[in-house]
Design a protein around this motif. Structure first.
Motif, PDB file in Angstrom:
ATOM      1  N   LEU A   4       0.823  -1.207   0.000  1.00 46.39           N
ATOM      2  CA  LEU A   4       0.000   0.000   0.000  1.00 46.39           C
ATOM      3  C   LEU A   4       0.858   1.259   0.000  1.00 46.39           C
ATOM      4  CD1 LEU A   4      -2.902   1.061   0.150  1.00 46.39           C
ATOM      5  CD2 LEU A   4      -2.708   0.973   2.638  1.00 46.39           C
ATOM      6  N   LEU A   5       1.897   1.270   0.814  1.00 45.33           N
ATOM      7  CA  LEU A   5       2.798   2.413   0.874  1.00 45.33           C
ATOM      8  C   LEU A   5       3.519   2.609  -0.461  1.00 45.33           C
ATOM      9  CD1 LEU A   5       4.111   4.669   2.509  1.00 45.33           C
ATOM     10  CD2 LEU A   5       5.796   3.010   3.311  1.00 45.33           C
ATOM     11  N   ALA A   6       3.975   1.522  -1.063  1.00 49.64           N
ATOM     12  CA  ALA A   6       4.658   1.617  -2.357  1.00 49.64           C
ATOM     13  C   ALA A   6       3.719   2.147  -3.430  1.00 49.64           C
ATOM     14  CB  ALA A   6       5.209   0.259  -2.758  1.00 49.64           C
ATOM     15  N   ALA A   7       2.472   1.693  -3.431  1.00 45.50           N
ATOM     16  CA  ALA A   7       1.493   2.174  -4.410  1.00 45.50           C
ATOM     17  C   ALA A   7       1.215   3.662  -4.206  1.00 45.50           C
ATOM     18  CB  ALA A   7       0.206   1.369  -4.303  1.00 45.50           C
ATOM     19  N   HIS A   8       1.097   4.061  -2.959  1.00 42.16           N
ATOM     20  CA  HIS A   8       0.847   5.470  -2.643  1.00 42.16           C
ATOM     21  C   HIS A   8       2.018   6.343  -3.107  1.00 42.16           C
ATOM     22  CE1 HIS A   8      -0.764   8.876  -0.457  1.00 42.16           C
ATOM     23  NE2 HIS A   8       0.411   9.042   0.116  1.00 42.16           N
ATOM     24  N   LEU A   9       3.219   5.929  -2.792  1.00 46.03           N
ATOM     25  CA  LEU A   9       4.398   6.714  -3.181  1.00 46.03           C
ATOM     26  C   LEU A   9       4.561   6.752  -4.699  1.00 46.03           C
ATOM     27  CD1 LEU A   9       6.935   5.628  -0.430  1.00 46.03           C
ATOM     28  CD2 LEU A   9       5.635   7.775  -0.593  1.00 46.03           C
ATOM     29  N   THR A  10       4.233   5.654  -5.376  1.00 48.76           N
ATOM     30  CA  THR A  10       4.291   5.632  -6.834  1.00 48.76           C
ATOM     31  C   THR A  10       3.288   6.620  -7.419  1.00 48.76           C
ATOM     32  OG1 THR A  10       5.002   3.333  -6.822  1.00 48.76           O
ATOM     33  CG2 THR A  10       4.076   4.169  -8.875  1.00 48.76           C
ATOM     34  N   GLY A  11       2.098   6.646  -6.838  1.00 50.57           N
ATOM     35  CA  GLY A  11       1.080   7.600  -7.289  1.00 50.57           C
ATOM     36  C   GLY A  11       1.522   9.042  -7.081  1.00 50.57           C
ATOM     37  N   LEU A  12       2.106   9.318  -5.927  1.00 52.47           N
ATOM     38  CA  LEU A  12       2.614  10.668  -5.665  1.00 52.47           C
ATOM     39  C   LEU A  12       3.719  11.053  -6.647  1.00 52.47           C
ATOM     40  CD1 LEU A  12       2.759  10.832  -1.766  1.00 52.47           C
ATOM     41  CD2 LEU A  12       1.173  11.996  -3.295  1.00 52.47           C
ATOM     42  N   ALA A  13       4.597  10.111  -6.935  1.00 52.23           N
ATOM     43  CA  ALA A  13       5.678  10.383  -7.883  1.00 52.23           C
ATOM     44  C   ALA A  13       5.115  10.673  -9.274  1.00 52.23           C
ATOM     45  CB  ALA A  13       6.643   9.202  -7.938  1.00 52.23           C
ATOM     46  N   ALA A  14       4.089   9.932  -9.670  1.00 56.72           N
ATOM     47  CA  ALA A  14       3.483  10.151 -10.986  1.00 56.72           C
ATOM     48  C   ALA A  14       2.816  11.519 -11.050  1.00 56.72           C
ATOM     49  CB  ALA A  14       2.470   9.048 -11.284  1.00 56.72           C
TER      50      ALA A  14
END
Length: 55
Positions: free
Chosen positions: A9-19
């Motif tokens: 979940l944290l990785a998905a969230h950070l990936t979304g923020l980076a995008a």
């Protein structure tokens, strides 16, 4: 929630923020380039107008 689920979940969230950050940066760069191009065009037009007034 297990540690693995939390990590996913944290990785998905950070990936979304980076995008989102990348898209915002690209849009800001396009606006900057458009403004710079408009500034050059306006300066060229003003210079041409001033040059035509001198003759």
């Amino acid at each position: 929630m297990t540690a693995t689920q939390l990590a996913i979940l944290l990785a998905a969230h950070l990936t979304g923020l980076a995008a989102i950050t990348w898209v915002q940066d690209r849009l800001a760069q396009r606006r900057y380039n458009a403004r710079a191009r408009l500034d050059r065009e306006l300066t060229d037009a003003l210079n041409a107008y001033n040059a035509s007034k001198e003759h």
